[in-house]
Design an enzyme around this catalytic site. Structure first.
Site, mmCIF file in Angstrom:
data_model
loop_
_atom_site.group_PDB
_atom_site.id
_atom_site.type_symbol
_atom_site.label_atom_id
_atom_site.label_comp_id
_atom_site.label_asym_id
_atom_site.label_seq_id
_atom_site.Cartn_x
_atom_site.Cartn_y
_atom_site.Cartn_z
ATOM 1 N N GLY A 71 34.844 28.258 75.408
ATOM 2 C CA GLY A 71 35.984 29.491 75.217
ATOM 3 C C GLY A 71 37.173 28.437 74.680
ATOM 4 N N ASP A 157 29.376 30.390 84.030
ATOM 5 C CA ASP A 157 30.290 31.632 83.113
ATOM 6 C C ASP A 157 28.992 32.224 82.167
ATOM 7 O OD1 ASP A 157 31.759 30.459 81.072
ATOM 8 O OD2 ASP A 157 33.479 32.558 82.053
#
Length: 757
Positions: A71, A157
């Site tokens: 990300g 995650d």
């Protein structure tokens, strides 16, 4: 013919025959994902799922250096560094980013058509999220894959906790704590990839996919990967990472004679202590979760908590912004991280919950958009409409708590036949029983009991014995002094109660044949006898012993403190059901208790009728919860399990089985709603309670059998939960009056003739 579908700067879409391509296109940032890219990917996958011209999807990255570096953490850093006036908006945007990213991860996992992710070059963090959940994952000799989150003060995650916790042995734990990178061969060994294709064959792969079935194309170009260096080190990795404590893991690595183990210890000690502790807890919990959906829900709770802390911002600063590689962690050492602080990361979020696991968003990858969730709670008749808004909120919060805090623990403790004492303070706060100052309506009480059983039968049984039998007996039959002295500790679960009625030779006939005696001796009672199958008996502080008064022959209740001389509780071992419940055989040999330990409201066995009637109602609610638990697992499994290239949920026979399961559960739930109405009006008798127990448990037996069969061989492994649910149903079927006894009670009610001698 190659067709340009979309040419937005950050993500390119291409169509070539039967093939649709997604090309991540931020080469200067190693294709790091922005929020816009995540939303665009989700939208096109939704469209392609129902586009008959698209047979295969291919994900690649531009620039030649890698698929995706994760990300856009620089954007996250800048948001966290915003001024006070902008911080709330920045936090909300960050939460939306992660929510959409995790939904995309789940969507990819459920995508029904071949989805090939080429994990060439660097694949980190969020890059694993868009590739590691694909149904076909390809690595090359250039692959460098990792989940480096602990190095930036964060945790794995994007479903990384699910993937790493299911890697062989402790290989995933090693990768998560060290934040190390691995090769393509290692990725295959870890279960993060499927096929090895040399990078010079990737252009041919794309061309072949445009014309050929995906499986055939991959088979034609893949080759055996080189040996995995990581897999060769599994012997010391499994040994050193076995503990559930990061400090103990580091100590084991330092003691190891293997140099690579000592290097790993040094690497771990460079990471954020908080991130390390939460990462290990996250992996251990994810290992017990039933599916990726629940793991993503858990990761979302953890992520939102990290967004409010300094570790993530400091880690990004040190590694990416200033690049001084010298983060200043707070707390600075592993010894300063407390269990309570770690547990706080996993607490339910209430209305902010991601809701993938509970909601089972059936439409992802099947043509439905995000948020179109059919019957998220399996409530097809909208029973919760009968509750007040406040009650609905309380039920939703309790369900979230049970699914987040009880269900993830259950399989592990069930396998070990151990009890999770650390759960008690949080469980007490739910006020499940209609006893005490915060009493509830009978319908809400039943639905709360149902939801707890839905999370785990054993914990529900423990709570029911403690509250519905012991605490309720004190409340209804005890003296004012007994209520004042005992109820506060019982309701707070500081003290545990048990209910001792059944004996080794007497169950259904206990009211007539009880052998345990109580003899008045001055200002004391002397108890003698034996009790069998006493729930909570091996861990209780108090046991309510039912004994026959030798003076008048009547059965009465007596509070016995378990530390009294002559009281012995022997745990019952080798059970196949409710294994978390600490059942015991109890022996009372000349046990002396104060005269005031007699419950003054218990003057004969008839005085137990209210307790036994209500306990049958509680167990009937358990039977509903057990059916919903089986349905939850079966539905999730049917959506994820693929045979003949399709989810088995698309097969007619599977849908018929799911229909019967939810039909049984809904019929049982409807019956219990009426039982709650009768309780509210004061018209409930043993006739209706026996009808509910016999009917709901019979339906339950069929429902759990259907669920177990639907999972096939996996239905006999507790790893998939269904085996535990199936076995626990037998306890519900048996206790609080067997089916046969309750059926005869109903028979007597409708004929006027007793079949009992």
């Amino acid at each position: 013919m190659l067709e340009l579908m979309d040419d937005r700067p950050d993500i390119l879409l291409r169509r070539d025959g039967r093939l649709a391509q997604i090309i991540l296109n931020r080469p200067a940032a190693l294709n790091a994902l922005t929020h816009a890219m995540i939303r665009r990917m989700s939208a096109v996958l939704t469209d392609w799922a129902v586009d008959g011209q698209v047979e295969t999807v291919l994900l690649t990255g531009s620039g030649g250096r890698g698929l995706c570096a994760g990300g856009d953490i620089v954007a996250i850093y800048r948001s966290a560094d915003a001024g006070a006036d902008d911080r709330a908006d920045a936090d909300a945007e960050a939460a939306r980013f992660f929510a959409d990213e995790y939904h995309l991860n789940a969507q990819i996992h459920r995508f029904a058509k071949p989805y090939l992710a080429v994990m060439d070059g660097v694949v980190l963090g969020g890059g694993v999220g868009v590739s590691g959940h694909a149904n076909t994952r390809i690595v090359t000799e250039r692959t460098r894959l990792g989940m480096p989150e602990t190095a930036i003060g964060f945790v794995p995650d994007v479903g990384g906790s699910w993937l790493l916790s299911h890697a062989p042995g402790e290989l995933g734990t090693h990768l998560a704590l060290t934040a190390a990178l691995v090769s393509g061969s290692d990725a295959i060994a870890l279960g993060l990839a499927d096929h090895f294709v040399p990078s010079d064959r990737l252009p041919a792969l794309a061309r072949t996919l445009a014309e050929t079935d995906a499986a055939e194309a991959v088979r034609a170009l893949a080759e055996t990967p080189p040996p995995s260096v990581l897999l060769a080190q599994r012997h010391w990795i499994d040994e050193c990472y076995a503990s559930d404590d990061v400090g103990e893991i580091v100590a084991a690595l330092r003691r190891s004679p293997v140099e690579a183990a000592r290097d790993a210890a040094a690497l771990i000690l460079m990471r954020s202590p908080t991130a390390l502790a939460v990462t290990l807890a996250s992996l251990r919990r994810a290992r017990r979760l039933p599916s990726l959906d629940e793991a993503l829900d858990q990761e979302y709770r953890v992520t939102l908590r990290f967004l409010q802390r300094s570790e993530l911002q400091e880690g990004i600063r040190a590694q990416v912004i200033d690049k001084d590689r010298s983060p200043r962690w707070s707390p600075a050492g592993l010894g300063e991280v407390t269990e309570a602080s770690v547990a706080a990361f996993f607490a339910p979020l209430g209305e902010q919950e991601l809701g993938l696991g509970v909601g089972l968003e059936l439409g992802l990858g099947m043509g439905l958009g995000l948020g179109e969730v059919p019957y998220v709670d399996a409530d097809l008749i909208f029973v919760t409409d009968l509750l007040t808004p406040g009650e609905r909120a309380r039920l939703a919060a309790a369900r979230s708590f049970y699914q987040a805090e009880v269900r993830p623990l259950a399989v592990d403790y069930w396998n070990r036949a151990a009890f999770p004492f650390e759960l008690l303070p949080r469980l007490a706060a739910q006020n499940l029983a209609a006893t005490g100052a915060a009493a509830t309506s009978h319908l809400l009480t039943g639905l709360l009991q149902m939801e707890l059983t839905r999370a785990d039968t054993s914990i529900s049984t423990f709570y029911g014995v403690h509250h519905e039998l012991f605490a309720a007996a004190i409340d209804e039959l005890g003296s004012p002094e007994q209520r004042k002295r005992l109820l506060p500790g019982l309701l707070a679960l500081d003290k545990i109660g048990a209910f001792a009625l059944t004996e080794p030779e007497h169950g259904s006939d206990i009211s007539r044949m009880m052998e345990t005696t109580a003899t008045r001796s001055g200002d004391e009672w002397v108890l003698n006898g034996t009790k069998r199958w006493i729930g909570n008996g091996a861990m209780a502080d108090y046991v309510l012993v039912w004994a026959r008064d030798t003076a008048d022959g009547q059965i009465k209740g007596f509070i016995v403190e378990t530390e009294r001389p002559g009281f012995t509780a022997t745990p019952i071992e080798n059970k196949i059901a409710v294994r978390i419940v600490q059942n015991a055989d109890i022996t009372l040999t000349e046990v002396r208790i104060p005269y005031t330990n007699w419950l003054p409201g218990s003057r004969s066995f008839q005085d137990t009728n209210v307790l036994l009637r209500n306990s049958r109602i509680w167990v009937s609610w358990q039977a509903v919860g057990q059916q919903l638990a089986a349905f939850d697992v079966a539905r999730a499994y049917a959506l994820e399990r693929r045979q003949f290239g399709m989810p088995i949920a698309s097969f007619q026979l599977v849908q018929e089985q799911l229909s019967r399961m939810i039909g049984n559960a809904t019929l049982s739930l409807s019956l219990m709603v009426q039982m709650a109405r009768l309780q509210e009006s004061g018209r409930l008798t043993m006739d209706q309670a026996a009808l509910a127990k016999a009917t709901c448990t019979t339906r339950m037996r069929e429902t759990v059998a259907l669920g177990r069969g639907l999972l096939g061989g996996n239905g006999i492994s507790t790893r998939y939960e269904m085996a535990k649910i199936f076995a626990d149903a037998e306890a519900i079927y048996s206790y609080e009056g067997s089916y046969e006894i309750n059926a005869l009670l109903v028979g007597r009610a409708v004929t006027g003739i007793s079949a009992f001698s």
